[in-house]
Design a protein around this motif. Sequence first.
Motif, PDB file in Angstrom:
ATOM      1  N   PRO A  61       0.917  -1.168   0.060  1.00 30.14           N
ATOM      2  CA  PRO A  61       0.149  -0.038   0.048  1.00 30.14           C
ATOM      3  C   PRO A  61       0.839   1.097  -0.075  1.00 30.14           C
ATOM      4  CG  PRO A  61      -0.971  -1.578   1.570  1.00 30.14           C
ATOM      5  CD  PRO A  61       0.476  -2.173   1.091  1.00 30.14           C
ATOM      6  N   GLY A  62       0.517   2.050  -0.973  1.00 26.83           N
ATOM      7  CA  GLY A  62       1.163   3.433  -0.901  1.00 26.83           C
ATOM      8  C   GLY A  62       2.634   3.374  -1.529  1.00 26.83           C
ATOM      9  N   LYS A  63       2.886   2.197  -2.039  1.00 24.50           N
ATOM     10  CA  LYS A  63       4.315   1.925  -2.791  1.00 24.50           C
ATOM     11  C   LYS A  63       4.302   1.814  -4.228  1.00 24.50           C
ATOM     12  CE  LYS A  63       6.965   0.887   1.430  1.00 24.50           C
ATOM     13  NZ  LYS A  63       7.789   0.105   2.177  1.00 24.50           N
ATOM     14  N   GLY A  64       5.227   1.670  -4.915  1.00 28.75           N
ATOM     15  CA  GLY A  64       5.273   1.348  -6.439  1.00 28.75           C
ATOM     16  C   GLY A  64       5.541  -0.197  -6.289  1.00 28.75           C
ATOM     17  N   ARG A  65       5.340  -0.752  -7.705  1.00 30.46           N
ATOM     18  CA  ARG A  65       5.300  -2.221  -7.709  1.00 30.46           C
ATOM     19  C   ARG A  65       6.860  -2.330  -7.927  1.00 30.46           C
ATOM     20  NH1 ARG A  65       1.226  -4.882 -11.969  1.00 30.46           N
ATOM     21  NH2 ARG A  65      -0.032  -3.526 -10.341  1.00 30.46           N
ATOM     22  N   GLU A  66       7.545  -3.548  -7.113  1.00 31.37           N
ATOM     23  CA  GLU A  66       8.773  -3.853  -6.965  1.00 31.37           C
ATOM     24  C   GLU A  66       9.002  -5.248  -7.474  1.00 31.37           C
ATOM     25  OE1 GLU A  66      10.400  -3.451  -3.152  1.00 31.37           O
ATOM     26  OE2 GLU A  66       9.061  -4.868  -2.243  1.00 31.37           O
ATOM     27  N   PHE A  67      10.300  -5.310  -7.918  1.00 32.06           N
ATOM     28  CA  PHE A  67      10.751  -6.691  -8.458  1.00 32.06           C
ATOM     29  C   PHE A  67      10.928  -7.815  -7.173  1.00 32.06           C
ATOM     30  CE2 PHE A  67      13.098  -9.957 -10.555  1.00 32.06           C
ATOM     31  CZ  PHE A  67      14.166 -10.158  -9.878  1.00 32.06           C
ATOM     32  N   VAL A  68      10.540  -8.799  -7.459  1.00 32.91           N
ATOM     33  CA  VAL A  68      10.783  -9.775  -6.475  1.00 32.91           C
ATOM     34  C   VAL A  68      11.831 -11.080  -6.914  1.00 32.91           C
ATOM     35  CG1 VAL A  68       9.429 -11.729  -4.884  1.00 32.91           C
ATOM     36  CG2 VAL A  68       8.599  -9.397  -5.188  1.00 32.91           C
ATOM     37  N   ALA A  69      11.437 -11.751  -8.140  1.00 33.19           N
ATOM     38  CA  ALA A  69      12.223 -12.639  -8.403  1.00 33.19           C
ATOM     39  C   ALA A  69      11.735 -12.827  -9.974  1.00 33.19           C
ATOM     40  CB  ALA A  69      11.742 -13.902  -7.824  1.00 33.19           C
ATOM     41  N   LEU A  70      12.765 -13.609 -10.711  1.00 33.63           N
ATOM     42  CA  LEU A  70      12.430 -13.870 -12.085  1.00 33.63           C
ATOM     43  C   LEU A  70      13.060 -15.198 -12.545  1.00 33.63           C
ATOM     44  CD1 LEU A  70      14.877 -13.274 -14.267  1.00 33.63           C
ATOM     45  CD2 LEU A  70      14.429 -11.090 -13.985  1.00 33.63           C
ATOM     46  N   ILE A  71      12.365 -15.871 -13.666  1.00 34.00           N
ATOM     47  CA  ILE A  71      12.966 -17.102 -14.043  1.00 34.00           C
ATOM     48  C   ILE A  71      12.994 -17.097 -15.549  1.00 34.00           C
ATOM     49  CG2 ILE A  71      10.824 -18.333 -13.651  1.00 34.00           C
ATOM     50  CD1 ILE A  71      12.382 -20.721 -12.827  1.00 34.00           C
ATOM     51  N   GLY A  72      13.987 -17.528 -16.023  1.00 34.91           N
ATOM     52  CA  GLY A  72      14.263 -17.614 -17.352  1.00 34.91           C
ATOM     53  C   GLY A  72      13.299 -18.679 -18.188  1.00 34.91           C
ATOM     54  N   TRP A  73      13.226 -19.065 -19.516  1.00 37.79           N
ATOM     55  CA  TRP A  73      12.392 -19.707 -19.886  1.00 37.79           C
ATOM     56  C   TRP A  73      12.599 -21.201 -19.912  1.00 37.79           C
ATOM     57  CZ3 TRP A  73      14.557 -21.847 -24.678  1.00 37.79           C
ATOM     58  CH2 TRP A  73      15.420 -21.017 -25.330  1.00 37.79           C
ATOM     59  N   ARG A  74      13.949 -21.507 -19.508  1.00 39.07           N
ATOM     60  CA  ARG A  74      14.218 -22.964 -19.429  1.00 39.07           C
ATOM     61  C   ARG A  74      14.649 -23.087 -17.726  1.00 39.07           C
ATOM     62  NH1 ARG A  74      18.513 -24.780 -24.009  1.00 39.07           N
ATOM     63  NH2 ARG A  74      19.232 -22.419 -23.677  1.00 39.07           N
ATOM     64  N   ALA A  75      14.257 -22.123 -17.172  1.00 39.59           N
ATOM     65  CA  ALA A  75      14.534 -22.194 -15.606  1.00 39.59           C
ATOM     66  C   ALA A  75      15.936 -22.479 -15.354  1.00 39.59           C
ATOM     67  CB  ALA A  75      13.778 -23.492 -15.066  1.00 39.59           C
ATOM     68  N   ILE A  76      16.773 -22.020 -16.284  1.00 39.53           N
ATOM     69  CA  ILE A  76      18.259 -22.270 -15.929  1.00 39.53           C
ATOM     70  C   ILE A  76      18.670 -20.736 -15.067  1.00 39.53           C
ATOM     71  CG2 ILE A  76      20.565 -21.971 -16.899  1.00 39.53           C
ATOM     72  CD1 ILE A  76      19.348 -23.687 -19.098  1.00 39.53           C
ATOM     73  N   ASN A  77      18.105 -19.582 -15.509  1.00 42.73           N
ATOM     74  CA  ASN A  77      18.323 -18.413 -15.178  1.00 42.73           C
ATOM     75  C   ASN A  77      17.367 -17.966 -13.974  1.00 42.73           C
ATOM     76  OD1 ASN A  77      20.620 -17.937 -16.723  1.00 42.73           O
ATOM     77  ND2 ASN A  77      19.367 -17.370 -18.479  1.00 42.73           N
ATOM     78  N   THR A  78      17.771 -17.688 -12.983  1.00 38.30           N
ATOM     79  CA  THR A  78      16.751 -16.791 -12.026  1.00 38.30           C
ATOM     80  C   THR A  78      17.535 -15.821 -11.179  1.00 38.30           C
ATOM     81  OG1 THR A  78      17.830 -18.206  -9.962  1.00 38.30           O
ATOM     82  CG2 THR A  78      15.791 -19.315 -11.207  1.00 38.30           C
ATOM     83  N   SER A  79      16.687 -15.010 -10.599  1.00 36.40           N
ATOM     84  CA  SER A  79      17.447 -13.721 -10.107  1.00 36.40           C
ATOM     85  C   SER A  79      16.177 -13.240  -8.898  1.00 36.40           C
ATOM     86  CB  SER A  79      17.459 -12.707 -11.047  1.00 36.40           C
ATOM     87  OG  SER A  79      18.151 -11.642 -10.454  1.00 36.40           O
ATOM     88  N   TYR A  80      16.821 -12.788  -7.844  1.00 34.63           N
ATOM     89  CA  TYR A  80      16.039 -12.203  -6.580  1.00 34.63           C
ATOM     90  C   TYR A  80      16.231 -10.925  -6.211  1.00 34.63           C
ATOM     91  CZ  TYR A  80      15.219 -17.281  -6.540  1.00 34.63           C
ATOM     92  OH  TYR A  80      14.772 -18.810  -6.566  1.00 34.63           O
TER      93      TYR A  80
END
Length: 121
Positions: A39-58
């Motif tokens: 609430p009251g904040k912008g949308r922030e990144f949490v995690a992502l995963i690549g299309w072959r699940a090899i790449n992840t980031s947090y």
Amino acid sequence: HLAESGGGLVQAGGSLKLSCTASERTFSSYFMGWFRQAPGKGREFVALIGWRAINTSYADSVKSRFTVSRDNNKNTVYLQMNSLIPENTAVYYCAARYCRGSFDPREYDYWGQGTQITVSS
């Protein structure tokens, strides 16, 4: 195109697992991101995963507590959240971006409707 599930109320220290299912048949070509908005904040990144699940980031704030995974056979991406703290309270969104990942929510092509996570102290 995207539908999240698995949100709810949990006590601090608890766990939740979010799911995001895509109707897109080319799901495996998309990088999938998880974002959140308190609430009251912008949308922030949490995690992502690549299309072959090899790449992840947090995001630094969730490293070692959150795990992103995907099952391309089920067109589904997951976010396992452990050791939750009240500061994790937010609406969590999954998002899809074709072929590339990004930490910037503005670069994503599709979004789910969001699911509320509330962590009580």
